[in-house]
Design an enzyme around this catalytic site. Structure first.
Site, PDB file in Angstrom:
ATOM      1  N   ASN A  13      12.883  11.249  -9.131  1.00 12.57           N
ATOM      2  CA  ASN A  13      13.973  11.017 -10.038  1.00 12.57           C
ATOM      3  C   ASN A  13      15.229  11.492  -9.390  1.00 12.57           C
ATOM      4  OD1 ASN A  13      15.684  11.094 -12.300  1.00 12.57           O
ATOM      5  ND2 ASN A  13      14.542  12.463 -13.515  1.00 12.57           N
ATOM      6  N   LYS A  17      18.041  11.757 -10.400  1.00 16.83           N
ATOM      7  CA  LYS A  17      19.185  12.100 -11.500  1.00 16.83           C
ATOM      8  C   LYS A  17      20.533  11.399 -10.964  1.00 16.83           C
ATOM      9  CE  LYS A  17      16.205  15.718 -12.613  1.00 16.83           C
ATOM     10  NZ  LYS A  17      15.834  17.128 -13.335  1.00 16.83           N
ATOM     11  N   HIS A  50      13.342  11.213 -20.841  1.00 13.34           N
ATOM     12  CA  HIS A  50      13.652  12.621 -20.049  1.00 13.34           C
ATOM     13  C   HIS A  50      14.406  13.449 -21.115  1.00 13.34           C
ATOM     14  CE1 HIS A  50      14.877  15.361 -17.044  1.00 13.34           C
ATOM     15  NE2 HIS A  50      13.906  15.012 -16.341  1.00 13.34           N
ATOM     16  N   GLU A  61      16.478  15.724 -20.188  1.00 12.69           N
ATOM     17  CA  GLU A  61      18.095  15.728 -20.016  1.00 12.69           C
ATOM     18  C   GLU A  61      18.638  14.761 -21.013  1.00 12.69           C
ATOM     19  OE1 GLU A  61      18.038  15.506 -15.805  1.00 12.69           O
ATOM     20  OE2 GLU A  61      17.070  17.436 -15.656  1.00 12.69           O
ATOM     21  N   GLU A  96       6.527  17.099 -19.095  1.00 14.39           N
ATOM     22  CA  GLU A  96       7.628  17.999 -18.211  1.00 14.39           C
ATOM     23  C   GLU A  96       8.071  19.128 -19.118  1.00 14.39           C
ATOM     24  OE1 GLU A  96       9.660  15.443 -14.973  1.00 14.39           O
ATOM     25  OE2 GLU A  96      10.798  15.192 -16.934  1.00 14.39           O
ATOM     26  N   GLY A 103      13.752  21.870 -12.984  1.00 15.59           N
ATOM     27  CA  GLY A 103      15.163  22.498 -12.093  1.00 15.59           C
ATOM     28  C   GLY A 103      15.090  24.048 -12.337  1.00 15.59           C
ATOM     29  N   SER A 138       9.855  21.560 -11.443  1.00 17.16           N
ATOM     30  CA  SER A 138       9.618  22.270 -10.078  1.00 17.16           C
ATOM     31  C   SER A 138       8.691  22.054  -9.210  1.00 17.16           C
ATOM     32  CB  SER A 138       9.859  23.674 -10.592  1.00 17.16           C
ATOM     33  OG  SER A 138      11.189  23.985 -11.277  1.00 17.16           O
TER      34      SER A 138
HETATM   35  P1  PGA Z   1      12.582  19.062 -10.991  1.00 13.74           P
HETATM   36  O1  PGA Z   1      12.936  17.827 -12.119  1.00 13.74           O
HETATM   37  O2  PGA Z   1      11.631  18.374  -9.976  1.00 13.74           O
HETATM   38  O3  PGA Z   1      14.087  19.256 -10.324  1.00 13.74           O
HETATM   39  O4  PGA Z   1      12.280  20.406 -11.777  1.00 13.74           O
HETATM   40  C1  PGA Z   1      11.700  17.078 -12.523  1.00 13.74           C
HETATM   41  C2  PGA Z   1      12.491  16.034 -13.572  1.00 13.74           C
HETATM   42  O5  PGA Z   1      13.487  16.421 -14.270  1.00 13.74           O
HETATM   43  O6  PGA Z   1      11.866  15.101 -13.557  1.00 13.74           O
END
Ligand code: PGA
Length: 252
Positions: free
Chosen positions: A9, A11, A97, A99, A169, A175, A215
């Site tokens: 992803n 983003k 997601h 976010e 997640e 992140g 992460s």
């Molecule tokens: P990250 O994000 O691996 O940077 O923690 C995962 C995601 O949001 O899909």
């Protein structure tokens, strides 16, 4: 048997030149070190989907969008529809997601509409669920994930649900560099699979890929992916580094 999937992803990162470079480098890494029986999915920003499809003609990977509109088409300036991405041979789309739930206030109702739109046009949703840190601290994490699945997916018929990929997640791991332990991931993935069994069947549960995200990196992927119910990962930060992303895909 369910598919092993490693999805990147991206983003809202990278300009066009850097996106082009990254796709090229992923191609190079894949040539050096081709993962066996693993589906690789790249989810770039919508603007670069076409660029990614050009690469996918030469290199073995699938492509996902990061979002679509809950509307099917018409006067919705700035939006893209399920039909549009389907017409570009996009295989997957991330839905729900954290976010998007947080910054764009996406509701379960909108998410289930997006899932319906994707299924109508033959695009597989990667449906994200996951709890906040305070939910886990209050021991509410199972209830939260259960209600996200119930509200977003469990109204689907068995044949519709067979097209769903679930991504667990935990929001506190996205992140942050703080990944769920393999045991925490396994516990939640097993719980999700049990819910799918209860709502559909053991066969459908066993065929559903459940990805871990938060992460996940080239160092911890092997231990996470060795868990019985972890079928791969949804990778954010580490998917922006070709070497790391393909190392993760080789971590089964
Ligand atoms: P990250 O994000 O691996 O940077 O923690 C995962 C995601 O949001 O899909």
């Amino acid at each position: 048997m369910r598919s092993k999937i490693v999805a990147g992803n991206w983003k809202m990162n990278l300009d066009f030149e850097k996106a082009d470079d990254l796709l090229f480098q992923i191609g190079e890494e894949l040539e050096k070190n081709t993962p066996q029986n693993v589906e690789i999915v790249i989810c770039p920003p919508a603007l670069y989907l076409e660029l990614a499809t050009d690469f996918a003609d030469e290199i073995e990977f699938k492509i996902g969008a990061q979002n679509i509109s809950q509307h099917t088409g018409g006067a919705y300036t700035g939006e893209i529809s399920a039909q549009m991405i389907s017409s570009m041979d996009i295989d997957y789309c991330i839905i729900g997601h954290s976010e998007r739930r947080k910054y764009f206030n996406e509701t379960s109702e909108e998410l289930s509409q997006k899932v319906a739109n994707l299924l109508e046009f033959g695009v597989q949703p990667i449906f994200c669920v996951g709890e906040q840190l305070e939910d886990r601290d209050a021991n509410q994490h199972f209830d939260i994930v259960k209600s996200q699945l119930k509200e977003g997916l469990f109204h689907l018929s068995s044949s519709e649900f067979s097209n769903i990929v679930v991504a667990y997640e935990p929001v506190w791991a996205i992140g942050t560099g703080r990944t769920a332990s393999p045991e925490q991931a396994q516990e939640m993935h097993a719980f999700i699979r049990t819910l799918i069994t209860e709502n559909y069947s053991l066969d459908i549960a066993n065929e559903t890929s459940i990805l871990y995200g938060g992460s996940c990196n080239a160092k911890n992927a092997k231990e996470l992916f060795s868990q019985q119910d972890v079928d791969g990962g949804l990778i954010g930060g580490a998917s922006l580094v070709a070497k790391d992303f393909i190392a993760i895909a080789n971590s089964f």
